[in-house]
Design an enzyme around this catalytic site. Structure first.
Site, PDB file in Angstrom:
ATOM      1  N   GLU A  33       0.833  -1.207   0.000  1.00 32.42           N
ATOM      2  CA  GLU A  33       0.000   0.000   0.000  1.00 32.42           C
ATOM      3  C   GLU A  33       0.867   1.257   0.000  1.00 32.42           C
ATOM      4  O   GLU A  33       1.883   1.318   0.694  1.00 32.42           O
ATOM      5  CB  GLU A  33      -0.911   0.001   1.239  1.00 32.42           C
TER       6      GLU A  33
ATOM      7  N   CYS B 130      -3.100   0.418   8.167  1.00 31.72           N
ATOM      8  CA  CYS B 130      -2.046  -0.180   7.362  1.00 31.72           C
ATOM      9  C   CYS B 130      -2.340  -1.658   7.088  1.00 31.72           C
ATOM     10  O   CYS B 130      -2.566  -2.432   8.000  1.00 31.72           O
ATOM     11  CB  CYS B 130      -0.755  -0.011   8.153  1.00 31.72           C
TER      12      CYS B 130
HETATM   13  S1  SF4 Z   1       2.289  -1.328  12.921  1.00 29.06           S
HETATM   14 FE1  SF4 Z   1       3.741  -2.890  13.666  1.00 29.06          FE
HETATM   15  S2  SF4 Z   1       3.213  -4.793  12.541  1.00 29.06           S
HETATM   16 FE2  SF4 Z   1       2.225  -3.069  11.471  1.00 29.06          FE
HETATM   17  S3  SF4 Z   1       3.672  -2.521   9.844  1.00 29.06           S
HETATM   18 FE3  SF4 Z   1       4.117  -1.162  11.612  1.00 29.06          FE
HETATM   19  S4  SF4 Z   1       5.709  -2.244  12.805  1.00 29.06           S
HETATM   20 FE4  SF4 Z   1       4.806  -3.735  11.373  1.00 29.06          FE
END
Ligand code: SF4
Length: 317
Positions: free
Chosen positions: A67, A304
């Site tokens: 993404e 995300c």
């Molecule tokens: S929030 Fe945590 S698990 Fe998600 S991409 Fe970022 S570091 Fe990785």
């Protein structure tokens, strides 16, 4: 030529003159070379948000997807890995584990893709993946963007859960980016549970390391705090933040959690906006510069990894 690609400039007259000095064989090869670079990242689907952002699901040459988010005010958020090994319990990307690293060219290609759609003056490395786990490639991309890509160094934002290698390498880099640290809680034990495979660094040590880098570069550290109702929105956390950050060269970004609907194990909730605003106000009054932020494009699978997960689900993979 690399500069023309990163800045999405056609080989205009000025560049054409430079091109004339190239050997004929190389000149003839340029269109194919541009074609190959542009094939590194292609838009699979685009989802416009109500806030001026747009989330792109980007297909890489091997069919993997990541993404990339076009942010309001000329920013872009890029991914650095397919999947992620840190496994934050509230993050969809963390669920898949690490599938593969992105090359530096694939990271830069996301910026080029964004620039083909709108101006880009800021690049944040906050998409899928943990940049510290792909450090060489991310630093190479940062150097290219800062030297050839015309992006101001403080507008390149390296985001990490905190890793000692980052604090060793970043100060030695030609282009020193700004730094965002995902703190999420001031309680060390809780942080170990929320970010299970992050390096074991206490919040106190993380802030010390961050402060040293901020003083050295002259840019404040941006602390990221995903607000989870009943987990890290307590008065005790506010006291902890004040103890750690009052008087520091830092900005606290409170980001209410973006719910994931209908996926088992994601039963986190965001606190009310009123509670989040009250927290921001309280921190501000107690000497911590605080911003309350929406995550960009949250009306379109804004957390995300959600867009990618949805696409995989639909394609039955
Ligand atoms: S929030 Fe945590 S698990 Fe998600 S991409 Fe970022 S570091 Fe990785």
């Amino acid at each position: 030529m690399l500069r023309a690609w990163v800045q999405v400039r056609s080989l205009d007259n000025r560049h054409r003159r430079a091109e004339d000095f190239l050997p004929l064989a190389m000149r003839n090869a340029l269109p194919d070379l541009f074609g190959e670079l542009n094939a590194l990242a292609r838009v699979h689907s685009e989802h416009a948000g109500n806030d001026g952002s747009a989330r792109l699901l980007v297909a890489l040459a091997d069919g993997q997807t990541v993404e990339t988010v076009l942010l309001p005010r000329d920013g872009v958020c890029v991914s650095t890995q397919v999947g992620c090994a840190v496994g934050c319990v509230f993050c969809m990307t963390g669920r898949s584990g690490l599938l593969r690293q992105l090359t530096s060219a694939e990271i830069v290609a996301q910026v080029v893709l964004a620039r083909s759609r709108r101006p880009v003056k800021k690049v944040v490395f906050m998409g899928m993946g943990e940049p510290a786990h792909n450090l060489d490639n991310v630093l190479e991309a940062i150097e290219l963007l800062g030297v050839e890509g015309g992006i101001g160094h403080k507008n390149l934002v390296f985001s990490t859960v905190g890793d000692r290698r980052v604090f060793e390498r970043l100060p030695q880099s030609v282009v020193k980016p700004a730094l965002a640290l995902s703190l999420h809680t001031t309680d060390h034990a809780l942080r170990r549970r929320l970010l299970p495979r992050a390096p074991d660094i206490t919040p106190d040590e993380l802030v010390e390391l961050g402060e040293t880098y901020a003083r050295r570069t002259g840019y404040p550290i941006q602390y990221q705090w995903t607000l989870l109702e009943g987990i890290n929105d307590s008065e005790a956390e506010l006291d902890g933040i004040v103890r750690l950050l009052a008087g520091r060269y830092a900005v606290m970004n409170l980001i209410p959690y973006n719910s994931v609907e209908g996926v088992e194990g994601f039963d986190f909730r965001r606190p009310s906006w009123a509670r989040a605003a009250e927290m921001a106000r309280s921190l501000h009054q107690r000497g911590v510069l605080t911003k309350l932020r929406h995550s960009a494009g949250q009306d379109v699978e804004g957390g995300c990894g959600q867009l990618r997960a949805r696409a995989l689900q639909e394609s039955g993979r």
